[in-house]
Each structure stands twice: as C-alpha cells, then as structure tokens.
Design a protein around this motif. Structure first.
Motif, PDB file in Angstrom:
ATOM      1  N   ALA A 112     -10.500  -0.797   1.176  1.00  0.00           N
ATOM      2  CA  ALA A 112      -9.734  -0.894   2.413  1.00  0.00           C
ATOM      3  C   ALA A 112      -9.712  -2.634   2.584  1.00  0.00           C
ATOM      4  N   ALA A 113      -8.207  -2.704   2.859  1.00  0.00           N
ATOM      5  CA  ALA A 113      -8.050  -4.103   2.959  1.00  0.00           C
ATOM      6  C   ALA A 113      -8.869  -4.846   4.176  1.00  0.00           C
ATOM      7  N   ALA A 114      -9.013  -6.087   3.905  1.00  0.00           N
ATOM      8  CA  ALA A 114      -9.934  -6.852   5.036  1.00  0.00           C
ATOM      9  C   ALA A 114      -8.900  -7.337   6.085  1.00  0.00           C
ATOM     10  N   ALA A 115      -7.539  -7.575   5.715  1.00  0.00           N
ATOM     11  CA  ALA A 115      -6.387  -8.180   6.488  1.00  0.00           C
ATOM     12  C   ALA A 115      -5.169  -7.398   6.030  1.00  0.00           C
ATOM     13  N   ILE A 116      -4.499  -6.680   6.978  1.00  0.00           N
ATOM     14  CA  ILE A 116      -3.202  -6.108   6.484  1.00  0.00           C
ATOM     15  C   ILE A 116      -2.449  -6.031   7.963  1.00  0.00           C
ATOM     16  N   TYR A 117      -1.121  -6.307   7.543  1.00  0.00           N
ATOM     17  CA  TYR A 117      -0.139  -6.721   8.689  1.00  0.00           C
ATOM     18  C   TYR A 117       0.820  -5.584   8.764  1.00  0.00           C
ATOM     19  N   THR A 118       0.646  -4.341   8.460  1.00  0.00           N
ATOM     20  CA  THR A 118       1.503  -3.106   8.763  1.00  0.00           C
ATOM     21  C   THR A 118       0.619  -1.954   9.046  1.00  0.00           C
ATOM     22  N   ILE A 119       0.863  -0.947   9.679  1.00  0.00           N
ATOM     23  CA  ILE A 119       0.202   0.234   9.767  1.00  0.00           C
ATOM     24  C   ILE A 119       0.508   1.409   8.680  1.00  0.00           C
ATOM     25  N   PRO A 120      -0.323   2.061   8.324  1.00  0.00           N
ATOM     26  CA  PRO A 120       0.047   3.100   7.159  1.00  0.00           C
ATOM     27  C   PRO A 120       1.171   4.067   7.595  1.00  0.00           C
ATOM     28  N   ASP A 121       2.285   4.166   6.544  1.00  0.00           N
ATOM     29  CA  ASP A 121       3.254   4.950   6.718  1.00  0.00           C
ATOM     30  C   ASP A 121       3.290   6.144   5.950  1.00  0.00           C
ATOM     31  N   SER A 122       2.304   6.199   5.106  1.00  0.00           N
ATOM     32  CA  SER A 122       2.312   7.462   4.286  1.00  0.00           C
ATOM     33  C   SER A 122       0.637   7.696   3.651  1.00  0.00           C
TER      34      SER A 122
ATOM     35  N   THR B 140      -0.276   7.121   0.697  1.00  0.00           N
ATOM     36  CA  THR B 140      -0.572   6.349  -0.601  1.00  0.00           C
ATOM     37  C   THR B 140      -0.344   4.878   0.075  1.00  0.00           C
ATOM     38  N   SER B 141      -0.426   4.605   1.394  1.00  0.00           N
ATOM     39  CA  SER B 141      -0.282   3.390   2.000  1.00  0.00           C
ATOM     40  C   SER B 141      -1.513   2.401   1.773  1.00  0.00           C
ATOM     41  N   LYS B 142      -1.560   1.307   1.997  1.00  0.00           N
ATOM     42  CA  LYS B 142      -2.758   0.329   2.178  1.00  0.00           C
ATOM     43  C   LYS B 142      -3.229   0.489   3.594  1.00  0.00           C
ATOM     44  N   TYR B 143      -4.305   0.083   3.679  1.00  0.00           N
ATOM     45  CA  TYR B 143      -4.897   0.443   5.225  1.00  0.00           C
ATOM     46  C   TYR B 143      -6.122  -0.532   5.461  1.00  0.00           C
ATOM     47  N   THR B 144      -6.383  -0.474   6.736  1.00  0.00           N
ATOM     48  CA  THR B 144      -7.842  -1.002   6.817  1.00  0.00           C
ATOM     49  C   THR B 144      -8.378  -0.268   8.198  1.00  0.00           C
ATOM     50  N   ALA B 145      -9.646  -0.780   8.678  1.00  0.00           N
ATOM     51  CA  ALA B 145     -10.381   0.009   9.762  1.00  0.00           C
ATOM     52  C   ALA B 145     -11.017  -1.191  10.547  1.00  0.00           C
ATOM     53  N   MET B 146     -11.396  -0.592  11.844  1.00  0.00           N
ATOM     54  CA  MET B 146     -11.932  -1.661  12.599  1.00  0.00           C
ATOM     55  C   MET B 146     -13.321  -2.084  11.964  1.00  0.00           C
ATOM     56  N   PRO B 147     -14.320  -1.203  11.250  1.00  0.00           N
ATOM     57  CA  PRO B 147     -15.362  -1.884  10.909  1.00  0.00           C
ATOM     58  C   PRO B 147     -14.942  -3.063   9.705  1.00  0.00           C
TER      59      PRO B 147
ATOM     60  N   SER C   5      -6.563   8.898  -9.950  1.00  0.00           N
ATOM     61  CA  SER C   5      -5.550   7.700  -9.876  1.00  0.00           C
ATOM     62  C   SER C   5      -4.846   7.670  -8.859  1.00  0.00           C
ATOM     63  N   LEU C   6      -5.819   7.883  -7.386  1.00  0.00           N
ATOM     64  CA  LEU C   6      -5.174   7.670  -6.137  1.00  0.00           C
ATOM     65  C   LEU C   6      -5.176   6.416  -5.861  1.00  0.00           C
ATOM     66  N   GLY C   7      -5.816   5.448  -6.523  1.00  0.00           N
ATOM     67  CA  GLY C   7      -5.674   3.944  -6.098  1.00  0.00           C
ATOM     68  C   GLY C   7      -6.619   3.618  -4.781  1.00  0.00           C
ATOM     69  N   TYR C   8      -6.243   2.500  -4.330  1.00  0.00           N
ATOM     70  CA  TYR C   8      -6.675   1.891  -3.137  1.00  0.00           C
ATOM     71  C   TYR C   8      -5.882   2.595  -1.903  1.00  0.00           C
ATOM     72  N   THR C   9      -5.869   3.741  -1.500  1.00  0.00           N
ATOM     73  CA  THR C   9      -4.901   3.962  -0.520  1.00  0.00           C
ATOM     74  C   THR C   9      -5.572   4.933   0.637  1.00  0.00           C
ATOM     75  N   LEU C  10      -4.837   5.174   1.484  1.00  0.00           N
ATOM     76  CA  LEU C  10      -5.485   5.857   2.942  1.00  0.00           C
ATOM     77  C   LEU C  10      -6.104   7.118   2.284  1.00  0.00           C
ATOM     78  N   ILE C  11      -5.241   7.887   1.554  1.00  0.00           N
ATOM     79  CA  ILE C  11      -5.832   9.323   1.185  1.00  0.00           C
ATOM     80  C   ILE C  11      -7.101   9.118   0.458  1.00  0.00           C
ATOM     81  N   ALA C  12      -7.413   8.179  -0.418  1.00  0.00           N
ATOM     82  CA  ALA C  12      -8.591   7.926  -1.186  1.00  0.00           C
ATOM     83  C   ALA C  12      -9.725   7.501  -0.253  1.00  0.00           C
TER      84      ALA C  12
END
Length: 290
Positions: free
Chosen positions: A224-234, A236-243, A139-146
């Motif tokens: 991982a999000a295709a477009a995100i307008y913030t940087i991860p702060d924890s 469990t944050s949403k995130y993206t990556a260069m690829p 149950s980590l969801g679509y998060t940075l740690i996952a």
C-alpha cells in the motif's frame, strides 16, 4: 466440632482470597483505563486543532498545512467494499459446512482447532502470505485487489468462528421441526438456520471488519502506498489506507505532522466506534430471539 471449625476456616480463607483477587482485578482495570484515558487525551490534544473539512477532502501533500486524509479514507472504503463480500461469503459458507454437513470426526475437529488458532496469528504473517501468493505467485502486484484479498485472509478465521457459534446457538428442536414438516436440509438451513443466526454472524463480521480497517502491517507488506494523489479507479489501481497515512505521518520529525497524525487517528477511531456500536446494537436487539 473440629470438622465445623475446619469448614469455617476454609470458608474464611476463600473469602479472603476472593477479596484479594477482586482488588487485584480492580487495580488492573484501573491501570488499563488510566492508560486509555491518557492516550485519548494525548490524541485529542494533538489532533483536534488539525481536524477540519479541508483535512477530510485534501490529498497528501509535501507540506502539513495542505495535507489531508481523503486518499486514505477512500482507499479504506474501497478495501472494505471488497473485503466484506469476499470474507463474509467464504467465512459463512465454511461455518455452514463445518456445522451442518461435515461429519463429526477427528479430521473435522482438527480443522476447527486450526481455524481457531489462525484467529490469533499475528497480522504480519498474513501480510507475508499475501505477498507470496497474491503479489508474486498470482502476479497481482501491489494493487487494491491484492490488499483486499490479504485482509480477507486476516479476518476470515474470526468470521468463521463467530458464524459457527451463531449457527450452533440455533436450537436443534427448530431444525427437527422443519425436517418433520417435510423441508429438505438445505431448505431448513436457508429458511430457518440462517435467518436465526444472521444477528450473530453480522456482529462477528462487523467486529472482524473493524479489525481489518485498523490494520497497518499487512498493507505495508503487500505494498500500500504511503502517499498517493488519486483514488482507486479499478481493482488493479494503486491505493493507500488511513492507517498507512497515519503511520507515514508519525515517522516524520516535524511537530506539525504529529498533529496531522492525531487528527487521522481521531477519524479512524470515530469510524471504528461506529462499526463497533452497530455490532453491539445488532447483538442486543436480536440476542433474545430464541
């Protein structure tokens, strides 16, 4: 006389076969280098015009002239900061156990064979594994740690194999000398084996991390999000990556987005080349230590 003639003819055939395969290999290498040169030329031709400081510090936007790679760069860096300690700690510990503590029996050989086979498994399989366990089961969801845990699984077999080879390369005489001086097995490992094998371990780990930073399929699977307008702060944050950002830009029909994708590929290539160069430098500097 007939034996000498037969030997001479056999030697001539070997020389001819050797020359044939030599030219086949040269031709194959030339084709590969030509394809690589054309690919790099295409990327540079498309991306250099869009590569500037604004591109590096801007977030994604609906319009190509305002879109940037900053979220992807920061997301990739956050992933690397999580992936590196997780994968290196588990990978090196596993290699130490297999090489120094595990009994040399069929079960151990079975584990080692499976670890080596896992290094060649397609990355999307690890993405499905991460989706099943980290996203849904834990149950980590679509998060940075996952995403970080999934990518750690991807490169873990590579680090284990590289660390095993580095530990195995330490001469047995050095271990025996340490034990003869009264050191315990763990003291020998901590003070002798690990310092001697660190160059090989670091080289394999950096090359594995350079693979992780360029992977797209597992991150798409684990959300991982295709477009995100913030940087991860924890964690469990949403995130993206260069690829992910580069892939998203290449799917858009407008030509301007293709130029942005080329610029993103150039940035990613520079980072990968830097990481690989560091690995090569470490290998060349310390490979003759023993």
């Amino acid at each position: 006389m007939q034996t000498n003639t037969f030997s001479i003819n056999r030697m001539r055939r070997r020389v001819i076969v050797n020359q044939v395969f030599k030219y086949i290999f040269i031709f194959s290498m030339s084709l590969a280098l030509l394809a690589l040169a054309l690919l790099i030329y295409r990327i540079l031709n498309q991306g250099l015009g869009s590569l500037n400081i604004d591109f590096l510090r801007q977030f994604p936007a609906p319009y190509p002239e305002k879109a940037g790679l900053f979220a992807g760069i920061m997301g990739s860096l956050y992933l690397m900061f999580l992936i590196a300690p997780i994968s290196i700690t588990i990978g090196v510990s596993t290699a130490l156990y297999l090489e120094e503590y595990a009994a040399k029996n069929k079960f151990t050989r079975f584990i080692q064979i499976n670890v080596q086979n896992l290094a060649g498994v397609p990355s999307i399989v690890f993405g499905l594994l991460g989706l099943t366990f980290f996203v849904y089961l834990f149950s980590l969801g679509y998060t940075l740690i996952a995403g970080a845990l999934t990518m750690s699984l991807l490169i873990l077999p590579v680090i284990v194999v590289a660390s095993q080879e580095a530990i195995r390369a330490v001469p047995e005489d050095i271990r025996a000398a340490s034990i003869a001086m009264g050191a315990t097995k763990w003291q020998t490992i901590w003070r002798i084996v690990l310092p001697a094998s660190i160059p090989g371990i670091l080289t394999g780990s950096i090359l594995a991390l350079s693979r992780a930073i360029g992977e797209t399929a597992p991150l798409i699977i684990v959300g991982a999000a295709a477009a995100i307008y913030t940087i991860p702060d924890s964690l469990t944050s949403k995130y993206t990556a260069m690829p992910i950002q580069i892939y998203n830009w290449t799917t858009r029909p407008q030509e301007e987005w293709q130029y942005l994708a080329g610029a993103g590929i150039i940035v990613l290539l520079i980072i990968l080349l830097l990481m690989n160069s560091i690995a090569i430098w470490i290998r060349n500097k310390f490979q003759s230590r023993y």
